[in-house]
Design a protein around this motif. Structure first.
Motif, mmCIF file in Angstrom:
data_model
loop_
_atom_site.group_PDB
_atom_site.id
_atom_site.type_symbol
_atom_site.label_atom_id
_atom_site.label_comp_id
_atom_site.label_asym_id
_atom_site.label_seq_id
_atom_site.Cartn_x
_atom_site.Cartn_y
_atom_site.Cartn_z
ATOM 1 N N GLU A 108 0.826 -1.207 0.000
ATOM 2 C CA GLU A 108 0.000 0.000 0.000
ATOM 3 C C GLU A 108 0.862 1.259 0.000
ATOM 4 O O GLU A 108 0.591 2.219 -0.727
ATOM 5 C CB GLU A 108 -0.919 0.003 1.226
ATOM 6 N N ASN A 110 3.892 1.474 -1.105
ATOM 7 C CA ASN A 110 4.541 1.512 -2.419
ATOM 8 C C ASN A 110 3.634 2.155 -3.467
ATOM 9 O O ASN A 110 4.083 3.004 -4.248
ATOM 10 C CB ASN A 110 4.905 0.083 -2.827
ATOM 11 N N GLU A 111 2.364 1.766 -3.489
ATOM 12 C CA GLU A 111 1.433 2.325 -4.467
ATOM 13 C C GLU A 111 1.195 3.817 -4.217
ATOM 14 O O GLU A 111 1.128 4.614 -5.159
ATOM 15 C CB GLU A 111 0.113 1.563 -4.425
ATOM 16 N N TYR A 112 1.070 4.181 -2.952
ATOM 17 C CA TYR A 112 0.842 5.589 -2.611
ATOM 18 C C TYR A 112 2.036 6.445 -3.018
ATOM 19 O O TYR A 112 1.887 7.529 -3.596
ATOM 20 C CB TYR A 112 0.574 5.713 -1.119
ATOM 21 N N ALA A 114 4.227 5.718 -5.335
ATOM 22 C CA ALA A 114 4.302 5.745 -6.803
ATOM 23 C C ALA A 114 3.394 6.829 -7.381
ATOM 24 O O ALA A 114 3.771 7.516 -8.336
ATOM 25 C CB ALA A 114 3.920 4.381 -7.373
ATOM 26 N N LYS A 115 2.213 6.995 -6.803
ATOM 27 C CA LYS A 115 1.302 8.048 -7.265
ATOM 28 C C LYS A 115 1.928 9.424 -7.086
ATOM 29 O O LYS A 115 1.842 10.285 -7.963
ATOM 30 C CB LYS A 115 -0.016 7.977 -6.490
ATOM 31 N N GLY A 149 2.541 -2.626 -8.789
ATOM 32 C CA GLY A 149 1.958 -1.513 -8.056
ATOM 33 C C GLY A 149 2.471 -0.174 -8.540
ATOM 34 O O GLY A 149 1.720 0.818 -8.587
ATOM 35 N N ILE A 150 3.748 -0.126 -8.921
ATOM 36 C CA ILE A 150 4.329 1.106 -9.468
ATOM 37 C C ILE A 150 3.804 1.355 -10.883
ATOM 38 O O ILE A 150 3.416 2.478 -11.219
ATOM 39 C CB ILE A 150 5.866 1.021 -9.459
ATOM 40 N N GLU A 152 1.055 0.477 -12.289
ATOM 41 C CA GLU A 152 -0.354 0.887 -12.301
ATOM 42 C C GLU A 152 -0.553 2.341 -11.871
ATOM 43 O O GLU A 152 -1.629 2.901 -12.080
ATOM 44 C CB GLU A 152 -1.167 -0.036 -11.393
ATOM 45 N N ASN A 153 0.486 2.928 -11.291
ATOM 46 C CA ASN A 153 0.348 4.288 -10.761
ATOM 47 C C ASN A 153 1.408 5.243 -11.306
ATOM 48 O O ASN A 153 1.701 6.271 -10.685
ATOM 49 C CB ASN A 153 0.429 4.255 -9.228
#
Length: 242
Positions: A108, A110-112, A114-115, A149-150, A152-153
């Motif tokens: 989570e 990591n995704e945040y 990346a955004k 995850g990266i 996708e963002n």
């Protein structure tokens, strides 16, 4: 809760110990040479087997109306057919590259990150994963999940084990891929690092597993959660991270 263990290697044995400590019962311990006798008595199955056995294991669970938690990687080219069977049999299923509670929180984060970083072209992302020498696949399933995850963002479109050359331009095809460095050292259970580097500074997030127990505990918690449910879920559902 009655649990069928599909795969009884090192992870299966740790899962067994933790499940027993939490008051559960093991009704089947299956390795490559065993049958599925006892599966129909299980409330849930936990699959930590090998890629060549995973699809058969999971399919037999759906046929027996037993929900299944799968931590086996390397079989996902067959994921669509497994998912279709799950829906057909009105089964319940969670597949994850890593059931560790800490790793799923790390996913989570990591995704945040990346955004946020997708807005700043001066940073290039790379990853490093380190595992014990008995782990032969590279990169790890967890590293691939982090890369996805990266992707996708952000504007990255793939991952690669190939390291970019220093003189590559920012618009080259390889520069749009996330470099993953995979290392196999000693008995390390698993370390994953994501780094955003620029000419002036670097930002880094890191998860370090101290042992296998975190992976096993997460799988047992997922098994406890899925009993009585129907559908395909993720650890985000289990941990209420959505």
């Amino acid at each position: 809760m009655k649990i069928a263990l599909l795969g009884y290697g090192k992870m299966g044995q740790v899962i067994e110990r933790i499940a027993l400590e939490r008051g559960h019962e093991i009704v089947l311990k299956k390795d490559e040479n065993n049958t599925f006798d006892g599966l129909s008595n299980a409330d849930v199955a936990i699959d930590f087997s090998v890629p060549t056995a995973a699809v058969s294991n999971i399919s037999n669970c759906f046929q027996a109306n037993v929900p299944v938690i799968s931590g086996t990687t390397g079989w996902l080219e067959n994921y669509d057919e497994v998912a279709a069977l799950c829906h057909e049999k009105k089964g319940a299923f969670i597949s994850s590259s890593n059931f560790s509670l800490g790793v799923n929180i790390f996913f989570e984060v990591n995704e945040y990150l990346a955004k946020i970083m997708s807005k700043f072209d001066s940073y290039n992302v790379s990853m490093e994963e380190i595992h014990h020498t008995q782990k032969l696949d590279a990169p790890s399933g967890t590293a691939i999940s982090l890369a996805k995850g990266i992707i996708e963002n952000s504007s990255y479109n793939n991952w690669t084990l190939e390291k970019p050359e220093a003189d590559q331009t920012s618009d080259s095809e390889l520069a749009k891929q996330i470099h993953i460095e995979a290392k196999r050292i000693g008995t390390i259970p698993g370390t994953h690092t994501v780094t955003y580097n620029s000419s002036v500074d670097a930002i880094e997030i890191k998860h370090t597993a101290h042992n296998r127990e975190g992976f096993a505990l997460g799988a047992v918690i997922a098994a406890e959660w899925i009993v009585g449910k129907q559908g395909i879920f993720t650890m985000k559902d289990v941990l209420e991270l959505k």
